[in-house]
Scaffold this active site. Structure first.
Site, short mmCIF file in Angstrom:
data_model
loop_
_atom_site.label_atom_id
_atom_site.label_comp_id
_atom_site.label_asym_id
_atom_site.label_seq_id
_atom_site.Cartn_x
_atom_site.Cartn_y
_atom_site.Cartn_z
N LYS A 22 0.88 -1.07 -0.02
CA LYS A 22 0.00 0.04 0.09
C LYS A 22 0.78 1.21 0.30
O LYS A 22 0.55 2.23 -0.83
CB LYS A 22 -0.89 -0.11 1.08
CG LYS A 22 -1.63 1.31 1.54
CD LYS A 22 -2.41 1.21 2.62
CE LYS A 22 -1.75 1.50 3.97
NZ LYS A 22 -1.27 3.02 4.45
N ASN A 23 1.99 1.29 1.02
CA ASN A 23 2.36 2.41 1.13
C ASN A 23 3.66 2.75 -0.02
O ASN A 23 4.30 3.77 -0.13
CB ASN A 23 3.28 2.51 2.41
CG ASN A 23 2.19 2.61 3.53
OD1 ASN A 23 1.06 2.96 3.31
ND2 ASN A 23 2.63 2.34 4.75
N CYS A 118 -4.61 12.81 12.27
CA CYS A 118 -5.38 11.67 12.12
C CYS A 118 -5.28 10.96 13.60
O CYS A 118 -4.81 11.53 14.37
CB CYS A 118 -4.89 10.81 11.07
SG CYS A 118 -3.38 9.93 11.30
N ARG A 123 0.74 14.84 12.87
CA ARG A 123 1.19 14.50 11.57
C ARG A 123 1.35 15.48 10.58
O ARG A 123 0.67 15.58 9.44
CB ARG A 123 0.49 13.36 10.77
CG ARG A 123 0.48 12.05 11.71
CD ARG A 123 -0.15 10.89 10.96
NE ARG A 123 0.58 10.20 10.06
CZ ARG A 123 0.08 9.30 9.40
NH1 ARG A 123 -1.12 8.96 9.55
NH2 ARG A 123 0.86 8.76 8.31
N ASP A 308 4.49 0.50 11.90
CA ASP A 308 3.29 -0.16 11.47
C ASP A 308 3.01 -1.58 11.87
O ASP A 308 1.97 -1.93 11.61
CB ASP A 308 3.50 0.02 10.04
CG ASP A 308 3.27 1.37 9.56
OD1 ASP A 308 3.33 1.82 8.25
OD2 ASP A 308 3.08 2.26 10.43
N ARG A 400 -8.75 -0.09 4.20
CA ARG A 400 -7.90 1.09 3.90
C ARG A 400 -6.38 0.22 3.31
O ARG A 400 -5.81 0.41 2.54
CB ARG A 400 -7.23 2.18 4.80
CG ARG A 400 -8.52 2.71 5.08
CD ARG A 400 -8.05 4.04 6.02
NE ARG A 400 -7.17 4.85 5.17
CZ ARG A 400 -6.65 5.89 5.66
NH1 ARG A 400 -7.16 6.56 6.75
NH2 ARG A 400 -5.68 6.52 5.12
C1 EPZ Z 1 4.33 6.79 6.06
O1 EPZ Z 1 3.68 7.84 6.72
C2 EPZ Z 1 3.45 5.83 6.25
N1 EPZ Z 1 2.58 6.05 5.46
C3 EPZ Z 1 2.84 5.50 7.61
O2 EPZ Z 1 2.07 4.48 7.42
C4 EPZ Z 1 3.98 5.03 8.34
O3 EPZ Z 1 3.90 4.65 9.85
C5 EPZ Z 1 5.23 6.36 8.49
O4 EPZ Z 1 5.48 6.51 6.95
C6 EPZ Z 1 6.25 5.71 9.36
O5 EPZ Z 1 6.98 4.75 8.66
C7 EPZ Z 1 2.56 6.26 3.90
O6 EPZ Z 1 3.41 5.51 3.42
C8 EPZ Z 1 1.54 6.26 3.17
P1 EPZ Z 1 6.69 10.05 8.44
P2 EPZ Z 1 4.45 9.54 6.80
O7 EPZ Z 1 6.51 11.28 7.51
O8 EPZ Z 1 4.99 9.63 5.41
C9 EPZ Z 1 6.22 13.49 11.76
C10 EPZ Z 1 0.18 2.83 7.62
O9 EPZ Z 1 -0.48 2.60 8.92
N2 EPZ Z 1 6.63 14.39 10.64
O10 EPZ Z 1 7.86 9.34 8.26
O11 EPZ Z 1 3.23 10.35 7.22
C11 EPZ Z 1 5.16 12.62 11.88
O12 EPZ Z 1 4.16 13.25 12.46
C12 EPZ Z 1 0.84 4.37 7.93
O13 EPZ Z 1 0.49 2.18 6.47
C13 EPZ Z 1 6.55 15.77 10.89
O14 EPZ Z 1 6.51 16.13 12.12
O15 EPZ Z 1 5.32 9.42 8.01
C14 EPZ Z 1 5.63 11.41 12.57
O16 EPZ Z 1 5.62 11.67 13.87
C15 EPZ Z 1 0.49 5.09 9.23
N3 EPZ Z 1 6.49 16.79 9.84
C16 EPZ Z 1 7.24 11.10 12.14
O17 EPZ Z 1 7.66 12.60 11.63
C17 EPZ Z 1 6.65 16.18 8.55
O18 EPZ Z 1 6.56 17.04 7.54
C18 EPZ Z 1 7.26 10.29 11.03
O19 EPZ Z 1 6.34 10.52 9.95
C19 EPZ Z 1 6.39 14.96 8.23
C20 EPZ Z 1 6.59 13.81 9.56
#
Ligand code: EPZ
Length: 422
Positions: A22-23, A118, A123, A308, A400
């Site tokens: 998915k991701n 969410c 996020r 995840d 999802r």
């Molecule tokens: C991706 O989300 C995945 N989603 C998530 O999977 C996964 O948990 C996550 O990466 C971590 O591996 C998809 O790929 C669609 P991040 P993403 O940016 O990119 C903070 C699932 O269950 N952050 O690596 O949104 C954020 O809040 C989903 O399939 C900022 O502060 O994750 C988090 O605490 C859930 N500012 C941390 O960084 C930003 O601009 C990591 O987020 C971006 C992120």
């Protein structure tokens, strides 16, 4: 709304096929915006998030066609006639923000709704925006939307991420492929989905080095051409179903599973006493008779233990012999499965980002509620080993990220069915 009813039914046996990630698919699909030539993805998963991304790309003017029962996605963005990603679609799926980088890089302007938070956390997308600004983008936040423009096109720059962000790395990587000059992404995410995206972009003519390491270097090109690319195996679906025989006992072969995608998870699972063997078809997981040993888990960016898979691992550790401590370091609110597992008799103590799980001999089936994608599947896993019936409501969360979860688990002997909520 539908419910899923699971009844603990002892050991499992058989095979579960693992779908495309998915991701990975959610970042590969927006890549179509980078070229006016067709991009076709194979091994695509059949999920509601993919349908949401399809609707978003179509709203921008892309042609997106689902073929072979959804396993092939044929896309063409020869004409982008709308440059605004509206809130009503973006709020349903955060990954919608991934259209920002490619649309800005190809068209020189884009308007994308901020995704909002969410269930698992605020996020924000500040790292996405800072990365694009480092490439010369001019951004303005207005009425909940990001208004981005790059009049003379994006320019290569250095993007130093203060901490690892999968999505921000993906947005910056896609944008950099068409920026004038060289872009260096420092402290980049190393997830397999990033590697998969880079491999697809390279097939489209992008010049990329270093994917899978913390430094990715991109030499911008004038245009990208079309390509066909298979979506990488879903390591989170893989890890999720590896836990089914671990929790219920028995032996299950995960067809298409690759250990290199889940190495840190495998080491923790083996430490609990579960056996994992690599076969020609994938990975075979077994737990015959012996109990589960408690282990401590800390979630980290790849190659560490994936956030995840934290909820699913917690379900296993609820029945372990001993006390396990789980540290959730990626998201600020990712223990919402804990109160639901406690309704099933689990003993879990949550303080901030730490959950202490004291194993009990057996969980008891109960009515529980899904709160987010991975929490919902952890309740189903717990139900596989619980005494009696577990009824999981709000299973739309599951759709999802997990295709045919009832069929896949039924196929290995689970007593599980999906019903319309009474
Ligand atoms: C991706 O989300 C995945 N989603 C998530 O999977 C996964 O948990 C996550 O990466 C971590 O591996 C998809 O790929 C669609 P991040 P993403 O940016 O990119 C903070 C699932 O269950 N952050 O690596 O949104 C954020 O809040 C989903 O399939 C900022 O502060 O994750 C988090 O605490 C859930 N500012 C941390 O960084 C930003 O601009 C990591 O987020 C971006 C992120």
């Amino acid at each position: 709304m539908d419910q899923i009813i699971v009844t603990g039914n002892g050991a499992l046996s058989g095979q579960i096929p693992i779908a495309g990630a998915k991701n990975a698919c959610l970042t590969l699909m927006p890549a179509t915006l980078l070229s006016e030539e067709p991009l076709t993805l194979t091994n695509a998963p059949r999920l509601s998030d993919i349908q949401t991304m399809t609707a978003l790309l179509q709203s921008l003017g892309a042609e997106v066609t689902s073929l072979q029962d959804g396993q092939v996605i044929a896309m063409s963005s020869h004409a982008i006639d709308n440059h605004t990603a509206h809130y009503d679609i973006v709020r349903k799926m955060r990954a919608s923000i991934l259209v920002l980088g490619p649309m800005l890089a190809r068209e020189g302007h884009a308007v994308v709704s901020l995704p909002g938070g969410c269930a698992i956390g605020a996020r924000p997308v500040d790292l996405h925006l800072k990365a694009l600004e480092a490439m010369g983008a001019e951004l303005e936040l207005k009425d909940g939307y990001v208004h981005a423009c790059a009049p003379g096109g994006l320019k290569g720059g250095v993007v130093a991420f203060p901490f690892v962000s999968v999505g921000a790395t993906e947005n910056a990587l896609m944008a950099a492929t068409l920026a004038k000059g060289t872009t260096v992404l420092k402290n980049a995410a190393k997830e397999p989905e990033i590697v998969d995206l880079a491999q697809c972009l390279r097939k489209m003519g992008a010049q990329i080095d270093g994917e899978g390491t913390e430094t990715i270097t991109i030499q911008g090109v004038d245009r990208l051409h079309g390509a066909t690319h298979p979506v990488v195996t879903d390591r989170i679906e893989l890890g999720t179903y590896m836990l089914a025989p671990a929790i219920a006992g028995g032996e299950v072969e995960l067809v298409g599973g690759r250990r290199d995608l889940v190495e840190a998870f495998c080491q923790k699972l083996e430490a609990t006493g579960v056996h994992i063997n690599e076969t020609d078809a994938g990975l075979k997981v077994s737990r015959n008779g012996n109990g589960i040993q408690a282990v401590d888990v800390t979630t980290e960016p790849f190659p560490g233990f994936p956030t995840d898979l934290q909820a699913q691992m917690m379900a296993l550790l609820c029945t372990a012999d001993g006390v396990s401590v789980l540290e959730e370091q990626i998201f600020e609110n990712r223990f919402m499965h804990a109160p639901e597992l406690m309704r099933m008799g689990a003993q879990i103590d949550v303080h901030g980002g730490t959950a202490t799980v004291t194993g009990v001999p057996r969980l008891k089936g109960a009515p529980v509620m899904a709160t987010d994608l991975r929490a919902s599947v952890s309740l189903i896993l717990a139900g596989l080993a619980a005494e009696g019936e577990t009824v999981v409501s709000r299973v739309y969360h599951l759709d999802r990220g997990y295709e045919h979860v009832v069929g896949k688990l039924k196929g290995v002997g689970a007593l599980i069915e999906r019903v319309r909520e009474t």
